[in-house]
Write an enzyme that holds these catalytic residues in place. Structure first.
Site, mmCIF file in Angstrom:
data_model
loop_
_atom_site.group_PDB
_atom_site.id
_atom_site.type_symbol
_atom_site.label_atom_id
_atom_site.label_comp_id
_atom_site.label_asym_id
_atom_site.label_seq_id
_atom_site.Cartn_x
_atom_site.Cartn_y
_atom_site.Cartn_z
ATOM 1 N N GLU A 183 -21.770 103.973 71.140
ATOM 2 C CA GLU A 183 -22.847 104.628 71.893
ATOM 3 C C GLU A 183 -22.587 106.118 72.029
ATOM 4 O O GLU A 183 -23.479 106.949 71.843
ATOM 5 C CB GLU A 183 -22.977 104.021 73.294
ATOM 6 C CG GLU A 183 -23.434 102.576 73.328
ATOM 7 C CD GLU A 183 -22.271 101.582 73.295
ATOM 8 O OE1 GLU A 183 -21.254 101.858 72.617
ATOM 9 O OE2 GLU A 183 -22.391 100.528 73.934
ATOM 10 N N CYS A 194 -19.960 99.914 77.893
ATOM 11 C CA CYS A 194 -18.886 100.088 78.886
ATOM 12 C C CYS A 194 -19.298 101.117 79.930
ATOM 13 O O CYS A 194 -20.303 101.835 79.767
ATOM 14 C CB CYS A 194 -17.590 100.511 78.192
ATOM 15 S SG CYS A 194 -17.556 102.260 77.742
ATOM 16 N N CYS A 218 -16.349 104.733 71.597
ATOM 17 C CA CYS A 218 -17.393 103.707 71.459
ATOM 18 C C CYS A 218 -18.552 104.209 70.603
ATOM 19 O O CYS A 218 -18.833 105.412 70.541
ATOM 20 C CB CYS A 218 -17.964 103.350 72.823
ATOM 21 S SG CYS A 218 -16.818 102.550 73.935
#
Ligand code: THU
Length: 166
Positions: A82, A119, A80
């Site tokens: 992030e 997430c 991801c």
């Protein structure tokens, strides 16, 4: 038949989230960070999902580090946005705490309607960084309908696991 009486205690946990209608309403620092997140979103490698995500991290030394999602034909090998940004920041500036992170996402080049939600694994990674540097991380989540701002990871991941439990 007797009735069992449990001595139960109920606790309500409150999370605080601020919502803004457009980037122009955000404080100037947040605007800058979100602009960087939007810019890096367009450079994501997401050929499998078509869901492009960008993250910009503001360090306490003033630097902004960006990252985007990196997918893989072996799906779980991808990462991801992030964590790409956060891990790069932590790897290169291990002495610098993270002040804030802005996340944006786009489908077919268009900003998503509802604000993007990190997430579970990214929430856990953010929690680790917060505990590591003992500084709350401000979280800015982009969307057409609203831009959400949270004051710390506690609002994203209450009752989190951390080294305090070890
Ligand atoms: N993704 C992120 O990069 N960040 C999020 O907050 C949500 C999901 C990525 C993972 C995958 O590449 C794609 O979006 C679809 O799940």
């Amino acid at each position: 038949m007797g009735k069992t009486v449990y001595n139960m205690k109920t606790t309500e946990i409150t999370i605080v989230l601020h919502e803004f209608q457009s980037i122009g309403e955000l404080p100037e620092n947040d605007q800058l960070l979100l602009t960087e997140a939007r810019r890096i979103t367009a450079l994501a490698y997401a050929p499998y999902s078509g869901f492009h995500v960008g993250a910009a991290v503001l360090l306490d030394n003033g630097l902004i580090i960006t990252g985007n999602n990196q997918e893989n034909s072996a799906y779980p090998s991808g990462l991801c946005a992030e964590r790409v940004a956060l891990f790069y920041a932590n790897a290169n500036y291990p002495e610098s705490g993270v002040k804030s992170i802005a996340v944006s996402a786009a489908k077919n080049g268009v900003l998503v309607n509802d604000s993007v939600k990190p997430c579970g694994a990214c929430r856990q990674a953010l929690a680790e960084t917060e505990v590591r540097f003992e500084t709350p991380i401000r979280i800015i989540l982009d969307g057409q309908n609203s831009i959400m701002v949270l004051q710390g990871v506690e609002s994203l991941l209450p009752l989190s696991f951390s080294k305090k439990a070890l």
